[in-house]
Design a protein around this motif. Structure first.
Motif, PDB file in Angstrom:
ATOM      1  N   GLY A   1       0.823  -1.214   0.000  1.00  0.00           N
ATOM      2  CA  GLY A   1       0.000   0.000   0.000  1.00  0.00           C
ATOM      3  C   GLY A   1       0.849   1.252   0.000  1.00  0.00           C
ATOM      4  O   GLY A   1       1.986   1.253  -0.469  1.00  0.00           O
ATOM      5  N   GLU A   2       0.271   2.302   0.571  1.00  0.00           N
ATOM      6  CA  GLU A   2       0.903   3.622   0.552  1.00  0.00           C
ATOM      7  C   GLU A   2       2.114   3.672   1.493  1.00  0.00           C
ATOM      8  O   GLU A   2       2.028   3.232   2.641  1.00  0.00           O
ATOM      9  N   LEU A   3       3.219   4.214   0.997  1.00  0.00           N
ATOM     10  CA  LEU A   3       4.436   4.339   1.803  1.00  0.00           C
ATOM     11  C   LEU A   3       5.049   5.709   1.588  1.00  0.00           C
ATOM     12  O   LEU A   3       4.895   6.309   0.516  1.00  0.00           O
ATOM     13  N   PHE A   4       5.782   6.180   2.579  1.00  0.00           N
ATOM     14  CA  PHE A   4       6.444   7.478   2.470  1.00  0.00           C
ATOM     15  C   PHE A   4       7.775   7.401   3.203  1.00  0.00           C
ATOM     16  O   PHE A   4       7.843   6.913   4.327  1.00  0.00           O
ATOM     17  N   PHE A   5       8.820   7.862   2.541  1.00  0.00           N
ATOM     18  CA  PHE A   5      10.158   7.841   3.124  1.00  0.00           C
ATOM     19  C   PHE A   5      10.779   9.229   3.001  1.00  0.00           C
ATOM     20  O   PHE A   5      10.653   9.865   1.957  1.00  0.00           O
ATOM     21  N   TYR A   6      11.476   9.649   4.035  1.00  0.00           N
ATOM     22  CA  TYR A   6      11.971  11.015   4.109  1.00  0.00           C
ATOM     23  C   TYR A   6      13.355  11.022   4.744  1.00  0.00           C
ATOM     24  O   TYR A   6      13.591  10.288   5.715  1.00  0.00           O
ATOM     25  N   GLY A   7      14.259  11.817   4.213  1.00  0.00           N
ATOM     26  CA  GLY A   7      15.584  11.919   4.827  1.00  0.00           C
ATOM     27  C   GLY A   7      16.486  12.855   4.050  1.00  0.00           C
ATOM     28  O   GLY A   7      16.058  13.537   3.113  1.00  0.00           O
ATOM     29  N   LYS A   8      17.743  12.854   4.454  1.00  0.00           N
ATOM     30  CA  LYS A   8      18.706  13.732   3.799  1.00  0.00           C
ATOM     31  C   LYS A   8      19.142  13.135   2.471  1.00  0.00           C
ATOM     32  O   LYS A   8      19.482  11.956   2.396  1.00  0.00           O
ATOM     33  N   GLY A   9      19.159  13.968   1.429  1.00  0.00           N
ATOM     34  CA  GLY A   9      19.489  13.457   0.114  1.00  0.00           C
ATOM     35  C   GLY A   9      20.959  13.531  -0.209  1.00  0.00           C
ATOM     36  O   GLY A   9      21.429  12.892  -1.148  1.00  0.00           O
ATOM     37  N   ALA A  10      21.692  14.308   0.549  1.00  0.00           N
ATOM     38  CA  ALA A  10      23.103  14.499   0.226  1.00  0.00           C
ATOM     39  C   ALA A  10      23.863  14.784   1.509  1.00  0.00           C
ATOM     40  O   ALA A  10      23.313  14.682   2.606  1.00  0.00           O
ATOM     41  N   GLY A  11      25.132  15.146   1.345  1.00  0.00           N
ATOM     42  CA  GLY A  11      25.955  15.436   2.508  1.00  0.00           C
ATOM     43  C   GLY A  11      26.945  14.317   2.750  1.00  0.00           C
ATOM     44  O   GLY A  11      26.714  13.175   2.373  1.00  0.00           O
ATOM     45  N   MET A  12      28.060  14.650   3.370  1.00  0.00           N
ATOM     46  CA  MET A  12      29.145  13.695   3.549  1.00  0.00           C
ATOM     47  C   MET A  12      28.679  12.439   4.287  1.00  0.00           C
ATOM     48  O   MET A  12      28.842  11.328   3.782  1.00  0.00           O
ATOM     49  N   LEU A  13      28.097  12.618   5.469  1.00  0.00           N
ATOM     50  CA  LEU A  13      27.803  11.441   6.290  1.00  0.00           C
ATOM     51  C   LEU A  13      26.583  10.643   5.816  1.00  0.00           C
ATOM     52  O   LEU A  13      26.644   9.415   5.785  1.00  0.00           O
ATOM     53  N   PRO A  14      25.491  11.304   5.415  1.00  0.00           N
ATOM     54  CA  PRO A  14      24.378  10.497   4.863  1.00  0.00           C
ATOM     55  C   PRO A  14      24.812   9.676   3.645  1.00  0.00           C
ATOM     56  O   PRO A  14      24.431   8.507   3.511  1.00  0.00           O
ATOM     57  N   THR A  15      25.633  10.262   2.773  1.00  0.00           N
ATOM     58  CA  THR A  15      26.083   9.522   1.594  1.00  0.00           C
ATOM     59  C   THR A  15      27.012   8.379   2.007  1.00  0.00           C
ATOM     60  O   THR A  15      26.910   7.258   1.497  1.00  0.00           O
ATOM     61  N   ALA A  16      27.913   8.671   2.943  1.00  0.00           N
ATOM     62  CA  ALA A  16      28.811   7.620   3.433  1.00  0.00           C
ATOM     63  C   ALA A  16      28.011   6.503   4.100  1.00  0.00           C
ATOM     64  O   ALA A  16      28.338   5.317   3.947  1.00  0.00           O
TER      65      ALA A  16
END
Lengths: 425, 425
Positions: B293-308
């Motif tokens: 069914g319906e889902l939603f995901f949210y967070g940081k798209g970039a940046g040193m630590l989120p990417t790492a």
């Protein structure tokens, strides 16, 4: 192509959903996993009532041991719920070298420590994506996607029934009982909804999540638990005036090194935050990883197909992963539990009190004596000598001081009813 | 304990982040994966400038071949971006039997088909969690957590820069240029922000997501792409009056069997929906699975630590999965592409037109002739003979009809400027 033989125990709604998904998605699953998932046996007390799926009569049985003792069966899917005999079935399956998939949150929360130890001893997996937030693959997200992260905090709406009730109260201006009756009518709440409205189900789920994110054993008795049964429609209205809504939250927070707190309580949350937008029977999790930063996940927490989706994803994990995840063999972290009395919180407090000169002064005096300072007060209705609501928001104060103040205020004869709800930032 | 030897190409911000996370989380990662992740070599043009992490000088090199030809290296992490020579490095690594982890969205969007074919031929993995929505583990969610699901639709805010610009315009009453200047000042936009504001980066990302959810090759030229550079502050204001906000959306939609559409455009979305609440440089994805069914995901798209964080999760996948995912060897679905002209949409249209009798009638006449019916009109300012805004919302209409009407209206000498933005339900 590798064949994974499945034994399914519990052929109710979710069990039928699993069969349905495996039938409907057979080709796609085989392509994606390079495995054939074959339901070799289904055990249930009732094997005669019609289900929403068709299965061959030969695979149906009343005898669970036919599954547990069958050496050809690779995976037990346990969907009967409850502690006994689910626990004994799972232990026997693990000892007979079967992986286990379960949606049994109560069992994992209460007996998880023993079960995971037995799984590790037998180099088997217990997978439980379906036990928490059904359609949201939060267990895999925590175990795999956020592998590099220490989770600093997790705030969740993990019980769809409680959230439905609070949403309906707010949307339709209903009192708690009417909203709960509607939930029952729609099949969202059971006849006995106490597990949901008292926070017990949320406590099971946050126990499972906290065990995972802190890699520690969390005892249920260490989780403070308060439900939503005392929330009145007027509380939701007042909260909105301050820019808040009220949600039943399940919370796991990491404090200083090896100290964590796990709590379930209704809380005021700002209308600015995503959790406040979660309506109806949906679930959501707001969490903070030390590397990935702020994250939010939202989806259906229950229902035949969302739950079956989670179970089939667990089958995929068994098909595609190395046989045994080392995670469960690692010695657990020794965790110090931060009790709720040790927190500092700001509070929403609503009194029903006799409207007479000095009532606010009497309340404020007690709060002041306990070092609780008031941020704002609403006292709208004025009906001399009648009972009227007085609503206040406090600044941050120690839980102990707040509770002591409230106990004192409760003794005032002019105060007829009192509700205090934490504000979660 | 198994050792996984890593060769890192590109020692910039993200590369340093990967080293940092592997150093800081060494013990925990070993416990969780039963593997030691060892950075055996780091190649970069510049190996002398100081970084935020310390590494032994011996592992630094200017010569990428030292990594590509080293038989001991198991995994190439490619972080140089761009098509060439990243493509050649990856191909050589695959042929030399190394798994590849990359954050290179442009490369995967443009040359993914060839790269995944070469990976399959060599029974190697290309993992790319970091290429789309950095800190949100959406690739693993789609591949594993939602394994049983056909994704019916995906709406994403996948470019943090564009979202930051639109958010700042709305919050601070800034025009586009001022918001973009602020984004540059804060390091959120590059000097040349065209990739972000024109939707090109979003197009790369939705190409990757669409390939994954439809299991089909999606050509970039099949993805309609429109940016946000024509959005004015007043459009955000009018949208809000109607209960909407404007977001740059990346969209993948499944229509009837084997037909899908992939688009990037700014759209009005209701303030009721979670995507409208995504502010600043955050990313989010709203999707519908046929089971979950319906889902939603949210967070940081970039940046040193989120990417790492995403890259290290990919390392975990390599450590814990069976060597080769069968998914990439499967013959792709033949997908029919639904062009944007074939859609039916309702529209927000803002004209700047000379305020004189008959102007609205002239516009309305053309719309009517093309079977576009108007749902509502705002014409606030009245300044005879001067240029004033006229804002309207249409009912559902065929894209072709809308576009034809707009072309006709653009010819009217009284219409000085015109912006049309789709409304996404």
């Amino acid at each position: 192509m590798k064949i994974i033989n499945i034994g399914l125990v519990g052929f109710g709604t979710v069990g039928s959903g699993v069969v349905k998904v495996l039938q409907k998605k057979k080709k796609g699953l085989e392509q994606k996993t390079n495995c054939e998932f074959k339901i070799k046996a289904i055990a249930d007390k009732d094997i005669n009532s019609p289900r929403c799926v068709k299965v061959s009569k030969e695979i149906l049985t009343n005898d669970v041991d036919k599954i547990l003792n069958d050496p050809e069966i690779d995976v037990l899917i346990e969907l009967i719920g409850g502690i006994h005999p689910a626990k004994e079935f799972i232990i026997k399956a693990l000892r007979n070298k079967k992986d286990v998939i379960t949606a049994n949150k109560a069992l994992l929360a209460e007996e998880g420590e023993e079960l995971f130890r037995i799984a590790a001893e037998n180099k088997r997996e217990i997978l439980f994506e379906a036990a928490v937030c059904g359609g949201i693959p939060i267990i895999k997200v925590l175990k795999q996607g956020l592998l590099a992260n220490k989770i600093d905090s997790l705030l969740g709406i993990v019980n769809g029934t409680a959230n439905y009730v609070l949403s309906k109260m707010e949307e339709n201006n209903w009192e708690f009982e009417k909203a709960l009756a509607q939930a029952r009518k729609e099949g969202i709440a059971e006849a006995d909804a106490a597990l949901d409205t008292r926070g017990i189900d949320s406590r099971h789920k946050i126990a499972i999540l906290a065990q995972l994110i802190f890699d520690a054993d969390i005892k249920l008795e260490d989780i403070f638990c308060q439900g939503i049964e005392d929330i009145r429609l007027e509380d939701l209205r007042y909260a909105r005036e301050f820019g808040y809504t009220i949600k039943l939250l399940a919370i796991a927070k990491s404090f200083k090194e090896n100290t964590a707190g796990v709590y379930v309580y209704p809380a005021l949350i700002s209308e600015e935050c995503l959790l406040s937008r979660v309506k109806g029977a949906f679930n959501a999790l707001s969490l903070k990883g030390d590397m990935a930063g702020e994250l939010f996940f939202y989806g259906k927490g229950a229902g035949m197909l969302p739950t079956a989706s989670a179970i089939v994803a667990d089958l995929g994990e068994i098909a595609m992963s190395t046989v045994h995840s080392p995670q469960s063999t690692v010695s657990k972290t020794k965790l110090e539990i931060k009790k709720i009395e040790e927190l500092e919180k700001s509070y929403y407090i609503r009194f029903l009190a006799v409207d007479q000169p000095g009532v606010l002064a009497a309340i404020a005096k007690i709060l002041g004596e306990q070092r609780v300072s008031i941020a704002s007060v609403i006292q709208k209705e004025r009906k001399e000598k009648e009972i009227v609501p007085i609503v206040m928001m406090t600044h941050y104060a120690k839980e102990k001081d707040i509770q002591r103040a409230l106990r004192e205020i409760d003794k005032l004869p002019i105060v007829k009813e009192r509700l205090a709800v934490r504000i979660e930032e």
